[in-house]
Scaffold this motif. Structure first.
Motif, mmCIF file in Angstrom:
data_model
loop_
_atom_site.group_PDB
_atom_site.id
_atom_site.type_symbol
_atom_site.label_atom_id
_atom_site.label_comp_id
_atom_site.label_asym_id
_atom_site.label_seq_id
_atom_site.Cartn_x
_atom_site.Cartn_y
_atom_site.Cartn_z
ATOM 1 N N PRO A 57 0.811 -1.224 0.000
ATOM 2 C CA PRO A 57 0.000 0.000 0.000
ATOM 3 C C PRO A 57 0.844 1.274 0.000
ATOM 4 C CG PRO A 57 0.112 -0.914 2.212
ATOM 5 C CD PRO A 57 0.904 -1.834 1.324
ATOM 6 N N PRO A 58 0.194 2.433 -0.088
ATOM 7 C CA PRO A 58 0.915 3.706 0.032
ATOM 8 C C PRO A 58 1.618 3.817 1.385
ATOM 9 C CG PRO A 58 -1.304 4.053 -0.793
ATOM 10 C CD PRO A 58 -1.240 2.626 -0.341
ATOM 11 N N LEU A 59 2.604 4.708 1.452
ATOM 12 C CA LEU A 59 3.470 4.809 2.628
ATOM 13 C C LEU A 59 3.460 6.219 3.203
ATOM 14 C CD1 LEU A 59 5.622 3.222 4.328
ATOM 15 C CD2 LEU A 59 7.339 4.193 2.789
ATOM 16 N N GLY A 60 3.286 6.311 4.516
ATOM 17 C CA GLY A 60 3.428 7.563 5.244
ATOM 18 C C GLY A 60 4.574 7.463 6.231
ATOM 19 N N LEU A 61 4.848 8.553 6.926
ATOM 20 C CA LEU A 61 5.878 8.593 7.970
ATOM 21 C C LEU A 61 5.348 9.375 9.154
ATOM 22 C CD1 LEU A 61 8.825 8.293 9.108
ATOM 23 C CD2 LEU A 61 9.343 10.450 7.922
ATOM 24 N N TYR A 62 5.441 8.783 10.338
ATOM 25 C CA TYR A 62 5.086 9.494 11.568
ATOM 26 C C TYR A 62 6.368 9.821 12.321
ATOM 27 C CZ TYR A 62 3.286 10.664 16.138
ATOM 28 O OH TYR A 62 3.018 11.328 17.312
ATOM 29 N N ASP A 75 0.355 1.738 4.877
ATOM 30 C CA ASP A 75 1.585 1.531 5.642
ATOM 31 C C ASP A 75 2.122 2.867 6.131
ATOM 32 O OD1 ASP A 75 1.506 -1.181 5.285
ATOM 33 O OD2 ASP A 75 3.273 -1.288 3.978
ATOM 34 N N TYR A 76 2.853 2.824 7.230
ATOM 35 C CA TYR A 76 3.498 4.032 7.733
ATOM 36 C C TYR A 76 4.717 3.647 8.556
ATOM 37 C CZ TYR A 76 0.124 2.705 11.361
ATOM 38 O OH TYR A 76 -0.655 1.990 12.242
ATOM 39 N N LEU A 77 5.800 4.350 8.276
ATOM 40 C CA LEU A 77 7.015 4.221 9.063
ATOM 41 C C LEU A 77 6.882 5.108 10.304
ATOM 42 C CD1 LEU A 77 9.622 4.611 6.157
ATOM 43 C CD2 LEU A 77 8.526 2.515 6.984
ATOM 44 N N ALA A 78 7.746 4.880 11.287
ATOM 45 C CA ALA A 78 7.705 5.689 12.508
ATOM 46 C C ALA A 78 9.111 5.911 13.027
ATOM 47 C CB ALA A 78 6.861 4.996 13.576
ATOM 48 N N ILE A 79 9.393 7.153 13.387
ATOM 49 C CA ILE A 79 10.626 7.476 14.103
ATOM 50 C C ILE A 79 10.257 8.357 15.286
ATOM 51 C CG2 ILE A 79 12.128 7.255 12.091
ATOM 52 C CD1 ILE A 79 12.194 10.291 11.866
ATOM 53 N N GLY A 80 11.062 8.291 16.328
ATOM 54 C CA GLY A 80 10.801 9.074 17.531
ATOM 55 C C GLY A 80 10.310 8.202 18.668
ATOM 56 N N ALA A 81 10.503 8.695 19.890
ATOM 57 C CA ALA A 81 10.199 7.933 21.099
ATOM 58 C C ALA A 81 8.728 7.536 21.149
ATOM 59 C CB ALA A 81 10.555 8.756 22.334
ATOM 60 N N GLY A 115 4.554 2.018 13.979
ATOM 61 C CA GLY A 115 4.579 1.857 12.537
ATOM 62 C C GLY A 115 3.903 0.568 12.101
ATOM 63 N N LYS A 116 3.603 0.497 10.801
ATOM 64 C CA LYS A 116 2.998 -0.700 10.191
ATOM 65 C C LYS A 116 3.557 -0.836 8.790
ATOM 66 C CE LYS A 116 -1.299 -2.163 7.968
ATOM 67 N NZ LYS A 116 -0.932 -1.776 6.597
ATOM 68 N N VAL A 117 4.029 -2.016 8.442
ATOM 69 C CA VAL A 117 4.566 -2.243 7.107
ATOM 70 C C VAL A 117 4.066 -3.580 6.568
ATOM 71 C CG1 VAL A 117 6.641 -0.815 7.320
ATOM 72 C CG2 VAL A 117 6.711 -3.187 8.096
ATOM 73 N N SER A 118 3.841 -3.625 5.256
ATOM 74 C CA SER A 118 3.400 -4.832 4.565
ATOM 75 C C SER A 118 4.528 -5.336 3.674
ATOM 76 C CB SER A 118 2.164 -4.540 3.704
ATOM 77 O OG SER A 118 1.127 -3.966 4.481
ATOM 78 N N ASP A 119 4.678 -6.642 3.614
ATOM 79 C CA ASP A 119 5.675 -7.274 2.761
ATOM 80 C C ASP A 119 4.931 -8.216 1.827
ATOM 81 O OD1 ASP A 119 7.645 -8.843 1.569
ATOM 82 O OD2 ASP A 119 8.918 -8.855 3.349
ATOM 83 N N GLU A 120 4.671 -7.759 0.613
ATOM 84 C CA GLU A 120 3.845 -8.556 -0.301
ATOM 85 C C GLU A 120 4.547 -9.834 -0.746
ATOM 86 O OE1 GLU A 120 4.420 -6.920 -4.780
ATOM 87 O OE2 GLU A 120 3.241 -5.615 -3.466
#
Length: 385
Positions: A7-12, A259-265, A269-274
């Motif tokens: 899916p599309p990807l975001g970043l938090y 999907d969304y990556l995450a950085i910071g305390a 995050g959530k990621v898919s591996d097709e």
């Protein structure tokens, strides 16, 4: 199992410090020290991001959400530095949101944030009533909130959100409506409007304030919803209202099980591996000092777990059924890797009971389904022996 699509990807990005912790807040936020460790935290974020980009699988980051805490405590050049790191990983038309509180010390930074690359603000107003703000432990007053919204306009933000809460301590129907009217008068193109809830591990949980009863809160919600609709804002999610073109793309990605990556305390995050048919959720170390130490060592993850196939229908629907648009069964299959048949019987049962409606491939909640969403979701709990 069907084919899982990427899916599309975001970043938090989580910046965990506030001037003062609010008594209702259960987010990972901490009272700021006299001197924010901006340099040390940026170094940790950079190391964390380098690890996270491996999870991107070559995808562009389409949205960024910088939350907290109070991210606007950080100087604009620090925010710009984080965005510069993304470089070619960032989509050309990326939505970049920063949460900001209406404290008078922060408003002068709005133009700096805009110059740094932020193109959307989310302003934590909560109420324009001084007594309600004091009851919530907020550090700003009504005039600060008004100035913050004006400052967003002046800084050139074409879109931004105003956060409002209702069913506050001592609030009546007229007070809830007055907050909506003020946000509309100030020209807010997007309003998040949600009920105050008492969460565990908060001051309000241990010392609950007197709140309006459920019947009064329901009446407030219905009246405010009608008022927002009557003034041209469209509800596209349970608590999100926007003028055409102003929906939050980052949150839509959450609700569509993107999907969304995450950085910071404490970031999640959530990621898919097709290729492996896997969906993973992970979270970062919560304590800022420990996070900074672990991130520099490449060990910022506190845990990472796969989402079992049996749990995916509920996880998907907990998000998708919040949307007024509902979801398509083809999206369900693409985002979960499961065939539509996995939920077909339960969907039909909910349709028969008037909680869902189906039009070909599209499924959405009825008004009754919105009202009893928690009960509706229980139908999709994983089956156990």
């Amino acid at each position: 199992m069907s084919t899982l699509a990427t899916p599309p990807l975001g970043l938090y990005v989580h910046l965990p410090w506030c001037v003062r912790k609010c008594p209702y807040c259960d987010f990972n936020s901490h009272t700021a020290p006299d001197q924010l460790p901006v340099g040390d935290y940026l170094a940790a974020l950079r190391a964390d991001l380098n690890s996270e980009l491996e999870r991107a699988q070559g995808r562009h980051i389409e949205t960024v959400f910088i939350g907290g805490g109070t991210p606007s405590l950080f100087p604009a050049d620090a925010i710009g530095t984080v965005l510069e790191w993304l470089g070619d990983h960032l989509a050309a038309d990326a939505e970049i949101t920063l949460e900001a509180n209406p404290g008078t010390l922060e408003q002068g930074r709005f133009a700096g944030f805009r110059a740094a690359g932020v193109n959307r603000l989310s302003i934590g107003v909560q109420s324009f009533d001084d007594a309600r703000l004091r009851a919530l432990g907020r550090i700003h007053g009504p005039d600060d909130a008004r100035r913050a919204v004006d400052a967003a306009h002046d800084a050139g933000f074409e879109t931004f959100n105003v956060d409002l809460m209702f069913a506050l301590p001592g609030q009546d129907h007229a007070g809830a409506m007055a907050d909506i009217d003020e946000a509309l008068r100030l020209g807010a193109p997007h309003i998040s409007h949600y009920q105050l809830t008492i969460e565990p591990n908060t001051v309000f949980y241990s010392r609950p304030p007197a709140l309006p009863d459920e019947e009064t809160a329901w009446a407030m919600q219905q009246a405010c919803s009608a008022h927002l609709s009557g003034h041209g804002l469209q509800r596209y999610e349970v608590s999100a209202w926007g003028r055409p073109g102003h929906a939050c793309r980052h949150n839509l990605n959450y609700w569509r099980f993107g999907d969304y990556l995450a950085i910071g305390a404490g970031g999640h995050g959530k990621v898919s591996d097709e290729h492996r048919g896997r969906i993973s959720r992970y979270r970062k170390v919560r304590v800022p000092a420990l996070y900074m130490a672990r991130a520099r060592e490449g060990r910022a993850d506190a845990e990472c777990t796969d989402v079992p196939a049996a749990d995916r229908p509920l996880e998907f629907l907990m998000n998708a059924l919040r949307l007024d648009e509902g979801f398509s069964l083809s999206l369900f299959t693409a985002r979960t890797g499961l065939p539509a048949a996995a939920i077909a019987d339960r969907i039909q049962g909910a349709v028969d009971d008037g909680l869902l409606e189906r039009d070909g491939d599209r499924v959405r909640t009825t008004p009754a389904g919105h009202t009893y969403l928690d009960s509706l979701l229980q139908r999709f709990l994983p089956e156990t022996p």
